[in-house]
Design an enzyme around this catalytic site. Structure first.
Site, PDB file in Angstrom:
ATOM      1  NE  ARG A   1     132.456 129.976  16.483  1.00  0.00           N
ATOM      2  CZ  ARG A   1     131.496 130.628  17.428  1.00  0.00           C
ATOM      3  NH1 ARG A   1     130.962 129.918  17.875  1.00  0.00           N
ATOM      4  NH2 ARG A   1     131.958 132.005  17.524  1.00  0.00           N
ATOM      5  CB  VAL A   2     127.697 122.709  13.349  1.00  0.00           C
ATOM      6  CG1 VAL A   2     128.999 122.470  15.334  1.00  0.00           C
ATOM      7  CG2 VAL A   2     126.614 123.607  15.130  1.00  0.00           C
TER       8      VAL A   2
END
Ligand code: ATP
Ligand code: MG
Length: 523
Positions: free
Chosen positions: A380-381
């Site tokens: 997600r990052v």
């Protein structure tokens, strides 16, 4: 160390001091299963060290100074007693024994020389290579850095695994879960990531910490041998606990890993912590909690198990510039039963982390290794931190593989398919081949970029699928030997500039011409 860090440490010490109490003496009322119940320590704190008296009338200082002082760790604060686990030979504890508070929360002595060593969660060297000079005592439990003290993840940590670095990139300071059934290559992904750090320039190379939670001793020994052989022990510390050890030690191991990591992070360094694995950690915590007579909750785990794992993983961080910019990247591992990610502990840890690398037993058995399920793995990052070079090549591979998964269902009717579909399936199969990787052979990102760029540019077109890996290897060799400047430009510049792209395109044409044999079907 930056002044902000020093301020923080000072504050922690102050906090400890204001808690300091006049010496309190307690008495062991019951003891069993490595747990002692103690009366009279009213002011004891959670995770505080207490020390058992040997009955010879020594003062606290004298007791602490003895070589084989026996410690306990406060884990239950009850109305009229505290429960402690004995850190050491529990058989030495007797009812009626006197106990004193140390006013010290459990901590682990850490110094620069801890790198390359194998230690216990209490900081003892267990590799027989002697003790080290510690520089700081790092608290095992500690409040994680807050939002204001952090910065966004902005630098990649390369795993050396093509499928991950291209499609599920991990950033420094990220928490990425490795999850899958037993024997699906979870540990291998983590170990290969550690090995791959040797390709990083020395000033960017993270300190790696491998935490073995209740692993077989032989397995940990094999891992150490592999790391040593690869030259990776030079920047790695192993925190080892085995299945035969008491559950509190297993419970402490991941926290000790974070504590050692924080020591380096606070010097502005990058750290990679592998927690192998949190399923065993949860089981150890359950066992310990039962011994402490805490009430069991869902799946018989103690009610605070979510909080346990979240406060552990929260300590993975990317610090702000003012705090030196260090980071701890965490790779926790979770073992699932028959691919069930909806069980209690897996869902907990999935929700705490910033993405997961899902390893699939069926893929593993089919020989697709690493057995990454690209469809449900996410980061997600990390993509914000991906190098420009990898970013540029990763879009197409993701798309091709997604299309391939959709078409795969029709493959059994291959003879009825139109040419366009056939071509797409062929291309998809080649990408699958390209992403297969032998264990303990991580590929540095600049080579990955070359391979994937070449695949996107059609280097495998017209070749039989079986030749994919052979072509990839010989093309990399070719570029390294004859187009070294192109490879070097990617390594240092970390992007595919126009010049690099032109160089690669030319290399592909020249390679195809010179290696026509690789495009023939092998009988
Ligand atoms: P466990 O559940 O026992 O902890 P695991 O999921 O951690 O297992 P590993 O120990 O990493 O899995 O790997 C399982 C087996 O598969 C090992 O024998 C390992 O050598 C093999 N293996 C892992 N990755 C690969 C790979 N990429 N290519 C070939 N073999 C592999
Ligand atoms: Mg494993």
């Amino acid at each position: 160390m930056s002044t902000a860090i020093i301020d923080r440490i000072k504050k922690e010490i102050e906090n400890l001091d204001t808690n300091a109490q006049p010496e309190e003496v307690g008495v062991v009322t019951t003891v069993g299963d490595g747990i002692a119940e103690i009366d009279g320590l009213k002011k004891a704190q959670m995770m505080e060290m207490i020390v058992f008296d040997d009955g010879e009338g020594k003062s606290l200082e004298e007791t602490l100074a003895t070589e084989d002082a026996l410690y306990g760790l406060v884990l239950n604060l009850e109305e009229d007693a505290v429960k402690v686990v004995v850190l050491g030979e529990a058989s030495r504890v007797r009812e009626g024994m006197q106990v004193r508070r140390t006013n010290k929360l459990l901590s682990i002595p850490v110094g620069e020389k801890i790198v390359g060593r194998v230690i216990s969660p209490l900081g003892e060297m267990i590799d027989g290579k002697g003790s080290i000079e510690a520089d700081r005592d790092m608290p095992i439990e500690r409040v994680a850095y807050g939002v204001m003290e952090r910065s966004a993840v902005n630098e990649p940590i390369h795993t050396g695994i093509k499928a991950i670095d291209s499609m599920i990139p991990v950033g420094r300071g990220q928490r990425e879960l490795i999850i899958g059934d037993r024997q699906t290559g979870k540990t291998t992904v983590a170990i290969d990531t550690i090995i791959n750090q040797k390709y990083e320039p020395a000033d960017k190379r993270p300190i790696c910490i491998y935490v073995a939670v209740g692993q077989k001793r032989s397995k940990t020994a094999t891992i150490m041998a592999k790391l040593e052989e690869a030259g990776a022990m030079e920047y790695t510390t192993i925190i080892a606990t085995s299945a035969s050890e008491a559950s509190p030690l297993l419970f402490l191991a991941p926290f000790a890993g974070m504590a050692v990591g924080e020591y380096f992070m606070e010097q502005g360094r990058d750290v990679l912590v592998v927690l192998d694995d949190l399923s065993k950690h949860a089981n150890a915590y359950r066992q310990m909690s039962l011994l402490l007579r805490r009430p069991p909750g869902r799946e018989a785990y103690p009610g605070d198990i979510f909080y346990l794992h979240s406060r552990l993983l929260e300590r993975s961080a990317k610090l702000s510039k003012e705090l030196g910019g260090g980071s701890i990247t965490a790779l926790p591992i979770i073992e699932t039963q028959e691919g069930d990610v909806s069980a209690y502990i897996p869902t907990n840890v999935i929700s705490i982390t910033d993405g997961q690398i899902f390893l699939d037993g069926d893929l593993f058995n089919k020989g697709i290794r690493p057995a990454l399920d690209v469809g449900i793995s996410v980061s997600r990052v990390g993509s914000a931190a991906q190098t420009k070079a990898m970013k540029k090549v990763s879009g197409k591979i993701r798309l091709e593989l997604a299309q391939f998964r959709e078409l795969e269902a029709f493959m059994q009717f291959a003879s009825d398919l139109d040419d366009d579909t056939k071509a797409r399936i062929d291309s998809g199969r080649k990408y699958v081949e390209l992403l297969k990787q032998k264990q303990n052979e991580p590929v540095p990102f600049y080579k990955q970029a070359v391979s994937i760029y070449a695949a996107n540019a059609g280097i495998f077109d017209a070749a039989p699928v079986e030749n994919t890996q052979k072509i990839e290897a010989s093309f990399l060799e070719f570029v390294e030997r004859d187009r070294k400047s192109v490879m070097d430009a990617i390594e240092t510049g970390r992007e595919l500039t126009e010049e690099v792209v032109a160089g690669l395109d030319k290399a592909i044409v020249d390679y195809k011409e010179a290696h026509a044999a690789n495009y023939e079907v092998v009988a």
